[in-house]
Design an enzyme around this catalytic site. Structure first.
Site, PDB file in Angstrom:
ATOM      1  N   ASP A  50     -24.182  27.756 -54.520  1.00 44.46           N
ATOM      2  CA  ASP A  50     -25.096  26.710 -54.995  1.00 44.46           C
ATOM      3  C   ASP A  50     -26.430  27.297 -55.466  1.00 44.46           C
ATOM      4  O   ASP A  50     -27.058  28.087 -54.754  1.00 44.46           O
ATOM      5  CB  ASP A  50     -25.345  25.729 -53.842  1.00 44.46           C
ATOM      6  N   ASP A  51     -26.866  26.906 -56.666  1.00 45.45           N
ATOM      7  CA  ASP A  51     -28.154  27.352 -57.228  1.00 45.45           C
ATOM      8  C   ASP A  51     -28.195  28.860 -57.474  1.00 45.45           C
ATOM      9  O   ASP A  51     -29.273  29.472 -57.429  1.00 45.45           O
ATOM     10  CB  ASP A  51     -29.319  26.969 -56.308  1.00 45.45           C
ATOM     11  N   CYS A  98     -27.046  20.225 -59.851  1.00 48.09           N
ATOM     12  CA  CYS A  98     -25.781  20.342 -59.121  1.00 48.09           C
ATOM     13  C   CYS A  98     -24.766  19.259 -59.462  1.00 48.09           C
ATOM     14  O   CYS A  98     -23.637  19.553 -59.862  1.00 48.09           O
ATOM     15  CB  CYS A  98     -26.051  20.317 -57.618  1.00 48.09           C
ATOM     16  N   HIS A 152     -20.666  17.525 -55.640  1.00 49.75           N
ATOM     17  CA  HIS A 152     -21.902  17.111 -54.988  1.00 49.75           C
ATOM     18  C   HIS A 152     -21.575  15.889 -54.149  1.00 49.75           C
ATOM     19  O   HIS A 152     -21.046  14.910 -54.653  1.00 49.75           O
ATOM     20  CB  HIS A 152     -22.985  16.790 -56.021  1.00 49.75           C
ATOM     21  N   ASP A 343     -23.249  27.201 -59.721  1.00 45.77           N
ATOM     22  CA  ASP A 343     -23.116  25.921 -60.421  1.00 45.77           C
ATOM     23  C   ASP A 343     -24.141  25.713 -61.525  1.00 45.77           C
ATOM     24  O   ASP A 343     -23.995  24.797 -62.342  1.00 45.77           O
ATOM     25  CB  ASP A 343     -23.120  24.745 -59.436  1.00 45.77           C
ATOM     26  N   HIS A 344     -25.167  26.547 -61.575  1.00 46.87           N
ATOM     27  CA  HIS A 344     -26.136  26.540 -62.673  1.00 46.87           C
ATOM     28  C   HIS A 344     -27.141  27.648 -62.409  1.00 46.87           C
ATOM     29  O   HIS A 344     -27.068  28.352 -61.396  1.00 46.87           O
ATOM     30  CB  HIS A 344     -26.857  25.191 -62.815  1.00 46.87           C
TER      31      HIS A 344
END
Length: 535
Positions: A50-51, A98, A152, A343-344
Site C-alpha cells: 500500500d502506498d 487506494c 479498499h 497500488d499507486h
C-alpha cells in the site's frame, strides 16, 4: 551472437537476433513445460503493498523516484524476485488513491467506467456488477482467498467484496491498535517487546498468507485444485510503523532532500491540492505551518520522514522474502505465478507535495513485476508503457485461462471484459511499444484532471465538470473542454523530475494541440450514470 565478416551489426539487427533467440528459448521452455506438466494450470500469488512508489533497488536511474540521487534503498528480496520476473519500469496507475486504483486494476476497467473516484463508492453499485480478478479465477475452479488489504475495505468494497472469495476474507486483528490507537505521530519504530502483546498487522498478514499456502499446497501440487492467494500488506501506508531494527539501515546522514521540493514552475492553481493525511498526525501539527503552496516541511524533518518511509519499505521487503521462501519450501515454485505491485505512487516532498492525490509522475508511477515459471526465470526488463488496468488480462493469460475480451464503449451490463490489454508480449519482445500513452486522472473541486504519459512527455488538462442531469441516484456530467482551467506539459527527457511546466512554451504548441486532441478523443465528452457526486 552471430558475427558477419566485413560488416558490423547494427543495434537494430542485434536486437532482432536477441528477440529471435529469446523467442526460440521461450517456445522450447513452453513445449517442455507442456510435456512435463501435462497442461497443469498455474497458481497465482498476488502481492500488493500500500502506498508504495517504485522505491526499490531494482528501479534505478530515470526509473527511480529521485533519478539523480545517490541514495540506495535496501530491498534484497524484491530485487531478487525482479531478477526472475518481467519488471515493468514504466507502469502507471489510473488513479493516485487506494480505493479507485484498486477498483480499477482488480476489475480491469478505468475509473470513469467503475465510477469510483473516492474511498466510499462501491463499484458494483456505481459502475456495474463487474467480475473481479480473483472472482474470475474463482469462477474457473480456483480457490480464491485473501488477507490484509486487497480491495479498499469498508463501504468501498462492502467488506472486501464477498463475491470475489471462496473463503471469508481475513483481516489482521491488531490493525486498529497500530493504525489508530498506538501511533500518534507519522511514524513509530516498534521494539520486539512491544510486538509480543500486539503484533504488527503486516506480521499477522504474513502468517495468514503462509497458512493459506500450506493448506492449499498439496492440492496445488497435484493439480487437484489451484489457488489464487492475494496478500495485501498495509505498509508503507501512514502511519509508518515498523520493527525498530529497520531504522538502522538508514543513518539520517545518508538521507537526501529531493531536488524538486517545490511546486513546478507555472503550476496551475486549479491542479494544486493540500496534503490530506499528514496534518492528522501530532508531529506535523506541531510544526504549525500554513497550508499555502510551497510551504513544505523543514529539511531535517523531511529527512526524518523519508527515513521512516524507507525503513517501512525494507520491512515489507523482508516479509515478501519470507513468503517467497515458503513458496520454495512447499515446492510450489514451478507452478505459481507471483506478481508484486504498489497500488499507486507517493510523494515524499517532491513537487512540493506529501502523499498521493496527484497526476504527477510521483503519484502515478508505481512498481510492477510478474514472475511466470519457465518464462521469466532469466529476468526481463521492459521500458514499454503499461497501465495497471492491464494487470487483469495479463495474469489471466499467464495462468492459461480463457482470455478477457475487450470492453465495448458502454460496458455497465457486461460482467466480464477489460479496458486494458495483456502485456505478456513483452516477455518475448521487451522493447515493443504496446501503447503510445498511459492515462490517469484525479478530481479537484468541481473539476477533473486528465493526464497522459508518453515515453517522453506528460500532458495534463484540468477540466471543469457541469452536472447536466440527475435521474434518481444517477448523475450525468458534461466535461467542459472549452473551459480548461489549467494545463501542464513536462518534457521527461530534459526534466524527469517535472520541475518546469512548459504548457505555455510556443515551441511546444504543436505537442500541446496533439496531446489535447488525443486526450479528448480518449476521454470523451461526458461522464454518465455516476452514483457519487463530483461537485
Amino acid at each position: 551472437m552471430p558475427s558477419f565478416k566485413g560488416a558490423t551489426m547494427s543495434d537494430k539487427d542485434e536486437q532482432v537476433v536477441k528477440d529471435t533467440n529469446r523467442e526460440t528459448d521461450r517456445m522450447s521452455i513452453k513445449t517442455d513445460m507442456k510435456d512435463n506438466n501435462n497442461n497443469k494450470r498455474m497458481n497465482v500469488l498476488f502481492l500488493i503493498s500500500d502506498d508504495l512508489r517504485p522505491e526499490l533497488g531494482c528501479y534505478r536511474g530515470i526509473h527511480a523516484p529521485n533519478p539523480f540521487s545517490k541514495f540506495r534503498i535496501s530491498t534484497p528480496h524484491l530485487d531478487a524476485l525482479a531478477r526472475r520476473s518481467l519488471l515493468l519500469t514504466n507502469a502507471y496507475v489510473q488513479f493516485s488513491l487506494c480505493g479507485p486504483s484498486r477498483t480499477s486494476f482488480l476489475t480491469g476497467r478505468r475509473p470513469d467506467t467503475t465510477k469510483v473516484w473516492d474511498l466510499v463508492t462501491y463499484w458494483r453499485e456505481s459502475g456495474g456488477n463487474f467480475t473481479t480478478l480473483p472472482q474470475y479465477f474463482k469462477n474457473n475452479g480456483y480457490v480464491t482467498v485473501g488477507t490484509g488489504k486487497t480491495f479498499h475495505g469498508g463501504s468501498s468494497a462492502h467488506h472486501f467484496d464477498i463475491p470475489s472469495w471462496s473463503i471469508k476474507y481475513k483481516r489482521p486483528k491488531h490493525a486498529g491498535f497500530w493504525n489508530l490507537n498506538g501511533v500518534e505521530d507519522t511514524w513509530k519504530a516498534v521494539s520486539k517487546s512491544e510486538r509480543i502483546d500486539a503484533p504488527l498487522p503486516d506480521e499477522e498478514i504474513l502468517e495468514q498468507a503462509i497458512g493459506y499456502l500450506r493448506n492449499f499446497s498439496e492440492d496445488a501440487q497435484t493439480g487437484k485444485r489451484n489457488f489464487f492467494v492475494a496478500v495485501g500488506f498495509h505498509k508503507p501506508h501512514l502511519p509508518w510503523v515498523f520493527p525498530d531494527e529497520f531504522l538502522d539501515l538508514y543513518p539520517l546522514s545518508d538521507i537526501e532532500i529531493p531536488a524538486n521540493k517545490y511546486l513546478p514552475w507555472k503550476m496551475p492553481q486549479c491542479g494544486y491540492t493540500l496534503f490530506h493525511e499528514f496534518p492528522l498526525f501530532n508531529d506535523v501539527r506541531h510544526l504549525k505551518l500554513s497550508s499555502s503552496p510551497n510551504v513544505t516541511y523543514p529539511d531535517n524533518f523531511t529527512k526524518v520522514l523519508r527515513r521512516a518511509y524507507f525503513a517501512c519499505v525494507s520491512y515489507i521487503d523482508s516479509l515478501v522474502g519470507k513468503i517467497l521462501k515458503e513458496v520454495d519450501d512447499l515446492r510450489l515454485a514451478d507452478n505459481t505465478i507471483i506478481s508484486f505491485l504498489g497500488d499507486h505512487g507517493f510523494h515524499l516532498a517532491e513537487n512540493g507535495h506529501w502523499g498521493k492525490h496527484t497526476n504527477f509522475e510521483q503519484g502515478t508511477h508505481a512498481p510492477l513485476m510478474i514472475h511466470i515459471p519457465g518464462q521469466t526465470d532469466r529476468g526481463i526488463v521492459s521500458e514499454s508503457l503499461v497501465e495497471f488496468v492491464d494487470i487483469f488480462p495479463t495474469i489471466v493469460e499467464a495462468a492459461g485461462l480463457d482470455p478477457i475480451p475487450t470492453c465495448p464503449k458502454v460496458s455497465r451490463y457486461v460482467p466480464v471484459c477489460t479496458e486494458g490489454a495483456s502485456f505478456l508480449p513483452l516477455i518475448d519482445y521487451p522493447n515493443r511499444q504496446l501503447k503510445d500513452a498511459a492515462f490517469s486522472q484525479m478530481p479537484r473541486s468541481a473539476s477533473m484532471g486528465y493526464s497522459l504519459r508518453t515515453n517522453k512527455y506528460r500532458y495534463t488538462e484540468w477540466l471543469p465538470l457541469k452536472k447536466v442531469k440527475q435521474t434518481g441516484k444517477f448523475l450525468n456530467y458534461k466535461i467542459m473542454w472549452d473551459s480548461v482551467c489549467g494545463v501542464e506539459l513536462y518534457d521527461h527527457e530534459a526534466d524527469p523530475e517535472e520541475v518546469y511546466n512548459r504548457a505555455d512554451d510556443v515551441k511546444l504548441n504543436h505537442l500541446r494541440k496533439q496531446f489535447s486532441a488525443k486526450l479528448r478523443d480518449f476521454v470523451g465528452n461526458n461522464i454518465e450514470n455516476a452514483t457519487s457526486s463530483l461537485l
